[in-house]
Design a protein around this motif. Sequence first.
Motif, PDB file in Angstrom:
ATOM      1  N   SER A  33       3.990   8.919   6.021  1.00 15.63           N
ATOM      2  CA  SER A  33       3.240   8.050   7.015  1.00 15.63           C
ATOM      3  C   SER A  33       3.860   7.749   8.257  1.00 15.63           C
ATOM      4  N   GLN A  34       5.356   8.235   8.464  1.00 15.30           N
ATOM      5  CA  GLN A  34       6.244   7.999   9.574  1.00 15.30           C
ATOM      6  C   GLN A  34       6.138   9.453  10.474  1.00 15.30           C
ATOM      7  N   VAL A  35       5.918  10.454  10.030  1.00 17.39           N
ATOM      8  CA  VAL A  35       6.299  11.740  10.819  1.00 17.39           C
ATOM      9  C   VAL A  35       5.376  11.798  11.940  1.00 17.39           C
ATOM     10  N   SER A  36       4.365  11.172  12.099  1.00 18.83           N
ATOM     11  CA  SER A  36       3.575  11.231  13.453  1.00 18.83           C
ATOM     12  C   SER A  36       4.218  10.405  14.659  1.00 18.83           C
ATOM     13  N   ARG A  37       5.245   9.639  14.331  1.00 14.36           N
ATOM     14  CA  ARG A  37       5.780   8.805  15.390  1.00 14.36           C
ATOM     15  C   ARG A  37       6.428   9.659  16.191  1.00 14.36           C
ATOM     16  N   ASP A  38       6.655   9.545  17.576  1.00 14.82           N
ATOM     17  CA  ASP A  38       7.357  10.246  18.469  1.00 14.82           C
ATOM     18  C   ASP A  38       8.755  10.381  18.207  1.00 14.82           C
ATOM     19  N   ALA A  89       4.839   0.858   0.319  1.00 15.18           N
ATOM     20  CA  ALA A  89       5.470   0.426  -0.764  1.00 15.18           C
ATOM     21  C   ALA A  89       5.669   1.415  -1.724  1.00 15.18           C
ATOM     22  N   ASP A  90       4.714   2.262  -1.840  1.00 14.97           N
ATOM     23  CA  ASP A  90       4.720   3.404  -2.687  1.00 14.97           C
ATOM     24  C   ASP A  90       5.727   4.280  -2.361  1.00 14.97           C
ATOM     25  N   GLU A  91       5.906   4.625  -0.863  1.00 16.69           N
ATOM     26  CA  GLU A  91       7.016   5.338  -0.240  1.00 16.69           C
ATOM     27  C   GLU A  91       8.221   4.813  -0.730  1.00 16.69           C
ATOM     28  N   ALA A  92       8.475   3.595  -0.516  1.00 20.21           N
ATOM     29  CA  ALA A  92       9.802   2.973  -1.036  1.00 20.21           C
ATOM     30  C   ALA A  92      10.016   3.136  -2.410  1.00 20.21           C
ATOM     31  N   MET A  93       9.303   2.903  -3.237  1.00 21.88           N
ATOM     32  CA  MET A  93       9.480   2.898  -4.671  1.00 21.88           C
ATOM     33  C   MET A  93      10.065   4.601  -5.068  1.00 21.88           C
ATOM     34  N   GLY A 117       0.637  -1.332  -0.009  1.00 20.98           N
ATOM     35  CA  GLY A 117       0.023   0.045   0.031  1.00 20.98           C
ATOM     36  C   GLY A 117       0.764   1.361   0.145  1.00 20.98           C
ATOM     37  N   ARG A 118       0.344   2.387   0.980  1.00 19.54           N
ATOM     38  CA  ARG A 118       1.198   3.285   0.896  1.00 19.54           C
ATOM     39  C   ARG A 118       2.706   3.128   1.196  1.00 19.54           C
TER      40      ARG A 118
END
Length: 223
Positions: free
Chosen positions: A170-175, A54-58, A51-52
């Motif tokens: 997708s990761q920026v909300s992680r503390d 995988a898209d980020e990785a590509m 999903g999202r």
Amino acid sequence: MIRLALGGRPLEVLCLGAHPDDIEIGCGGALLRLAERTRLSLHGLVLTGDGRRADEAMLSLPAFVPSAKVEVAGLLDGRLPAQWGQAKEVLEDVAGRCAPDLVFAPRVDDAHQDHRVVGSLASTAWRDSLILHYEIPKWDGDMRSPSHYVALEEEQARRKVELLRACFGSQVSRDWWDDELFMGLMRIRGVECRASYAEGFYTSKVLLDLSEKGAEDAESCID
């Protein structure tokens, strides 16, 4: 300062990640330096993600190195030890098509189980390549003392952080995900190798060329 000579010839590089963002966090600065080379082939393989993610990785690796090609295997996040056989097959398939000079991979003693699987399998799939194992900061507190460094200018360090923020929404909300963490680690590694900023790497086996030819090749290198 000991320098790792990569010579002036075309360079083939393979980047391995257990998850989308592993590669860019672990060696994004080194990739920005490699992108300055005119003759570079860079291939990325990410073992998990759909999903999202995988898209980020590509899309992320080509943001660091425009010519990069990326594959996402789509195995289950957090379950690579249970998918060891599948992970090995994926890596061996790529190894049959790619004989890199340099491999970036996670640390073999990383606290995350997925990272350990990829890091340990890398050395079995690419026995004749130089493998540099990168580090990923995390709450487990598993940082070590690197054996090798890639020095970075401040502009490159800040560009890495800028791309991490832009590519991995997708990761920026992680503390734990913030500019201060990424810049701080690069500054610490820079102090350790007398540079403004740096990334640290770990390797268990390096072949040193002490001949005159090796000394000549060392005139063209990445610090």
